[in-house]
Design a protein around this motif. Sequence first.
Motif, PDB file in Angstrom:
ATOM      1  N   ILE A 373       1.066  12.148  23.393  1.00  0.00           N
ATOM      2  CA  ILE A 373       1.006  13.563  23.769  1.00  0.00           C
ATOM      3  C   ILE A 373       2.306  14.258  23.382  1.00  0.00           C
ATOM      4  CG2 ILE A 373       0.850  15.167  25.733  1.00  0.00           C
ATOM      5  CD1 ILE A 373      -0.827  13.100  27.191  1.00  0.00           C
ATOM      6  N   ILE A 374       2.147  15.485  22.885  1.00  0.00           N
ATOM      7  CA  ILE A 374       3.316  16.348  22.665  1.00  0.00           C
ATOM      8  C   ILE A 374       3.185  17.531  23.634  1.00  0.00           C
ATOM      9  CG2 ILE A 374       4.409  17.940  21.026  1.00  0.00           C
ATOM     10  CD1 ILE A 374       3.455  16.038  18.790  1.00  0.00           C
ATOM     11  N   ILE A 375       4.250  17.823  24.354  1.00  0.00           N
ATOM     12  CA  ILE A 375       4.198  18.935  25.324  1.00  0.00           C
ATOM     13  C   ILE A 375       5.154  20.045  24.893  1.00  0.00           C
ATOM     14  CG2 ILE A 375       4.536  19.632  27.729  1.00  0.00           C
ATOM     15  CD1 ILE A 375       4.183  16.727  28.542  1.00  0.00           C
ATOM     16  N   LYS A 376       4.620  21.261  24.804  1.00  0.00           N
ATOM     17  CA  LYS A 376       5.495  22.418  24.609  1.00  0.00           C
ATOM     18  C   LYS A 376       5.235  23.378  25.759  1.00  0.00           C
ATOM     19  CE  LYS A 376       7.975  22.986  21.471  1.00  0.00           C
ATOM     20  NZ  LYS A 376       7.897  23.309  20.031  1.00  0.00           N
ATOM     21  N   GLY A 377       6.319  24.005  26.272  1.00  0.00           N
ATOM     22  CA  GLY A 377       6.134  24.907  27.409  1.00  0.00           C
ATOM     23  C   GLY A 377       7.116  26.054  27.390  1.00  0.00           C
ATOM     24  N   ASP A 378       6.915  26.985  28.315  1.00  0.00           N
ATOM     25  CA  ASP A 378       7.765  28.185  28.310  1.00  0.00           C
ATOM     26  C   ASP A 378       9.108  27.948  29.001  1.00  0.00           C
ATOM     27  OD1 ASP A 378       6.527  27.885  30.749  1.00  0.00           O
ATOM     28  OD2 ASP A 378       6.204  30.029  31.073  1.00  0.00           O
ATOM     29  N   VAL A 379       9.107  27.094  30.009  1.00  0.00           N
ATOM     30  CA  VAL A 379      10.384  26.807  30.670  1.00  0.00           C
ATOM     31  C   VAL A 379      10.551  25.302  30.852  1.00  0.00           C
ATOM     32  CG1 VAL A 379      10.662  28.991  31.928  1.00  0.00           C
ATOM     33  CG2 VAL A 379       9.310  27.151  32.930  1.00  0.00           C
ATOM     34  N   ASP A 422      -0.896  10.562  15.570  1.00  0.00           N
ATOM     35  CA  ASP A 422      -2.196  10.687  16.204  1.00  0.00           C
ATOM     36  C   ASP A 422      -2.059  11.131  17.659  1.00  0.00           C
ATOM     37  OD1 ASP A 422      -4.904  10.719  16.271  1.00  0.00           O
ATOM     38  OD2 ASP A 422      -5.148   8.571  16.617  1.00  0.00           O
ATOM     39  N   ALA A 423      -1.452  12.301  17.830  1.00  0.00           N
ATOM     40  CA  ALA A 423      -1.218  12.804  19.186  1.00  0.00           C
ATOM     41  C   ALA A 423      -2.023  14.076  19.430  1.00  0.00           C
ATOM     42  CB  ALA A 423       0.265  13.102  19.371  1.00  0.00           C
ATOM     43  N   ILE A 424      -2.166  14.441  20.678  1.00  0.00           N
ATOM     44  CA  ILE A 424      -2.687  15.767  21.004  1.00  0.00           C
ATOM     45  C   ILE A 424      -1.507  16.607  21.493  1.00  0.00           C
ATOM     46  CG2 ILE A 424      -4.991  14.961  21.604  1.00  0.00           C
ATOM     47  CD1 ILE A 424      -4.221  15.370  24.535  1.00  0.00           C
ATOM     48  N   ILE A 425      -1.671  17.908  21.377  1.00  0.00           N
ATOM     49  CA  ILE A 425      -0.579  18.806  21.772  1.00  0.00           C
ATOM     50  C   ILE A 425      -1.027  19.607  22.990  1.00  0.00           C
ATOM     51  CG2 ILE A 425       0.882  20.746  21.066  1.00  0.00           C
ATOM     52  CD1 ILE A 425       0.573  19.801  18.184  1.00  0.00           C
ATOM     53  N   LEU A 426      -0.189  19.621  24.009  1.00  0.00           N
ATOM     54  CA  LEU A 426      -0.464  20.440  25.182  1.00  0.00           C
ATOM     55  C   LEU A 426       0.508  21.615  25.195  1.00  0.00           C
ATOM     56  CD1 LEU A 426      -0.860  17.744  28.004  1.00  0.00           C
ATOM     57  CD2 LEU A 426      -2.537  18.533  26.331  1.00  0.00           C
ATOM     58  N   GLY A 427      -0.026  22.821  25.241  1.00  0.00           N
ATOM     59  CA  GLY A 427       0.824  24.015  25.321  1.00  0.00           C
ATOM     60  C   GLY A 427       0.746  24.582  26.727  1.00  0.00           C
ATOM     61  N   PHE A 428       1.896  24.649  27.376  1.00  0.00           N
ATOM     62  CA  PHE A 428       1.920  25.203  28.726  1.00  0.00           C
ATOM     63  C   PHE A 428       2.509  26.599  28.678  1.00  0.00           C
ATOM     64  CE2 PHE A 428       3.662  25.816  32.982  1.00  0.00           C
ATOM     65  CZ  PHE A 428       2.544  25.513  33.739  1.00  0.00           C
ATOM     66  N   GLN A 429       1.654  27.591  28.812  1.00  0.00           N
ATOM     67  CA  GLN A 429       2.057  28.999  28.737  1.00  0.00           C
ATOM     68  C   GLN A 429       2.631  29.367  27.378  1.00  0.00           C
ATOM     69  OE1 GLN A 429       1.196  30.900  31.308  1.00  0.00           O
ATOM     70  NE2 GLN A 429       2.247  30.372  33.215  1.00  0.00           N
ATOM     71  N   ILE A 447      -5.145  21.085  20.024  1.00  0.00           N
ATOM     72  CA  ILE A 447      -4.133  21.773  20.835  1.00  0.00           C
ATOM     73  C   ILE A 447      -4.839  22.292  22.079  1.00  0.00           C
ATOM     74  CG2 ILE A 447      -2.461  23.654  20.951  1.00  0.00           C
ATOM     75  CD1 ILE A 447      -2.167  23.534  17.959  1.00  0.00           C
ATOM     76  N   ARG A 448      -4.351  21.896  23.222  1.00  0.00           N
ATOM     77  CA  ARG A 448      -4.936  22.383  24.479  1.00  0.00           C
ATOM     78  C   ARG A 448      -3.942  23.307  25.170  1.00  0.00           C
ATOM     79  NH1 ARG A 448      -9.920  19.930  27.125  1.00  0.00           N
ATOM     80  NH2 ARG A 448     -10.796  18.854  25.325  1.00  0.00           N
ATOM     81  N   HIS A 449      -4.479  24.392  25.714  1.00  0.00           N
ATOM     82  CA  HIS A 449      -3.609  25.368  26.385  1.00  0.00           C
ATOM     83  C   HIS A 449      -3.812  25.341  27.881  1.00  0.00           C
ATOM     84  CE1 HIS A 449      -2.544  27.036  22.542  1.00  0.00           C
ATOM     85  NE2 HIS A 449      -3.833  27.044  22.226  1.00  0.00           N
ATOM     86  N   TYR A 450      -2.720  25.401  28.604  1.00  0.00           N
ATOM     87  CA  TYR A 450      -2.819  25.411  30.063  1.00  0.00           C
ATOM     88  C   TYR A 450      -1.845  26.423  30.650  1.00  0.00           C
ATOM     89  CZ  TYR A 450      -5.193  21.000  29.323  1.00  0.00           C
ATOM     90  OH  TYR A 450      -6.068  20.035  28.890  1.00  0.00           O
TER      91      TYR A 450
END
Length: 472
Positions: A373-379, A422-429, A447-450
């Motif tokens: 998993i790759i996580i990107k977020g606003d804070v 072979d990862a999925i990306i989670l975008g938080f805000q 890419i999944r958004h939360y």
Amino acid sequence: NDLASLMDVSVNEVISVCMGLGMFVSINQRLDAEAITIIADEFNYDVEFTKSDEEEAEIKVEEDPEQLVERAPIVTIMGHVDHGKTSLLDYIRRSKVTHGEAGGITQHIGAYDVETTDGHKIAFLDTPGHEAFTAMRARGAKITDVAIIVIAADDNVMPQTKEAINHAQVAGVPMIFAINKIDRPNANADKIREELANMNLLVEDWGGKYQSQEISAKTGAGIDDLLEKVLLESEILELKANPKKNAVGTVVEASLDKGRGYVTTIMVQGGTLKVGDTILAGQHYGRVKAMFDHLGQKVEAAGPSTPVQVLGLSGAPQAGDVFKVYDSEREAREIANSREQIQREQSLRTKKHITLDEIGRRLAIGSFKELNIIIKGDVDGSVEALSDSLLKLSKEEVKVSIIHQGVGQISESDVLLASASDAIILGFQVRPSANAKRLAEQEEIEIRHYSIIYDAINQIKDAIEGMLEPEF
Ligand code: GDP
């Protein structure tokens, strides 16, 4: 899952259609013909049924009752780790293998058969545990007649005990409880009976319907009685088979041996297998060149409920594959080839990269161990919180790895990293840049958004648990 693959739709879509029809199914559940037809219709597919492995495996079909004779029960031993499954299998093997007069040395071939003191035969599958049992069942194998659930009397009914009980019950396989380690000073068999009673499993001694036996896999105490109870259970089941037809049965294990080629242990369930027979198992076929029993001794023929090691197959079939004898080698080859082609097409249809919906399918093919998993977020705070919680979802079977995390927009480099690992990306805000979005489509990266941490955790958890569910 298989049906979803065949129609090239996501498993979730199939499950939700099922729910709409009032059927609550798990990802690996087998569906009957009627259900398949209705579901396929929802996706605008017509269904044509051809001869399936399962039908071929239907060992009891159209048997002439005149030809049926009694056959030995086939037993699987299950239970919690360290409660004594292996010790019990070893004790029985050591003490009961009598027909090795010619001086054979016991070989681990995945199964063995014994003779009880009064001359009855019992066959044991030598891979203890419900994982193997259920993996076989998931392939359509119905091989176990009786399950022995081993519970250590100096311990408790443990999580894997419960799982084993659950798996046996769902399979409709009768259970006998072996309360083990009664030689230990702190053994308390009553406590185990009580715990079972609390689970609605009342043993016979307490007026219930489940047979149980106190044993010691160390001293051998009670083991003859346990085997007697297995025979009693199998009498009730009236196990019968026709030894006079072409053999059918199930693959127990297979491997490649340097000197001997592919070595396959099979459990004959109906008919009699003979040297020279043409057999087909899964995608592999061949003429039986030689057969050996679990003492490594050559045999010419093997009847119902007999495990044998077979030489001569063209490859290694999987445990749980059905095998069958064919009169014509050409027919066996043609079926093997068409199965191989179906498998090839299905694996081509597997998506290039992982998606949450895809996890169950990959697991079914046996190629899923780690979710990257790759996580990107606003804070920073939320990225940290999400990452910590997701890491905790790791299980023994499936590891969750956060291969990258950071604050900011989802970038092209994130997508490239996902593609390479072979990862999925989670975008938080946060959203992807236009280029990243294009690249993700091209590379088929999910890419999944939360905007709620809890939602992200739950979805990942569901995906992982979906694939960890017992496979029914
Ligand atoms: P498995 O994980 O269920 O296969 O358990 P094992 O057969 O490996 O047994 C776990 C441990 O318990 C080993 O150290 C065995 O020697 C011991 N053990 C198994 N059965 C008995 C028994 O009846 N009595 C005693 N005293 N020890 C036992």
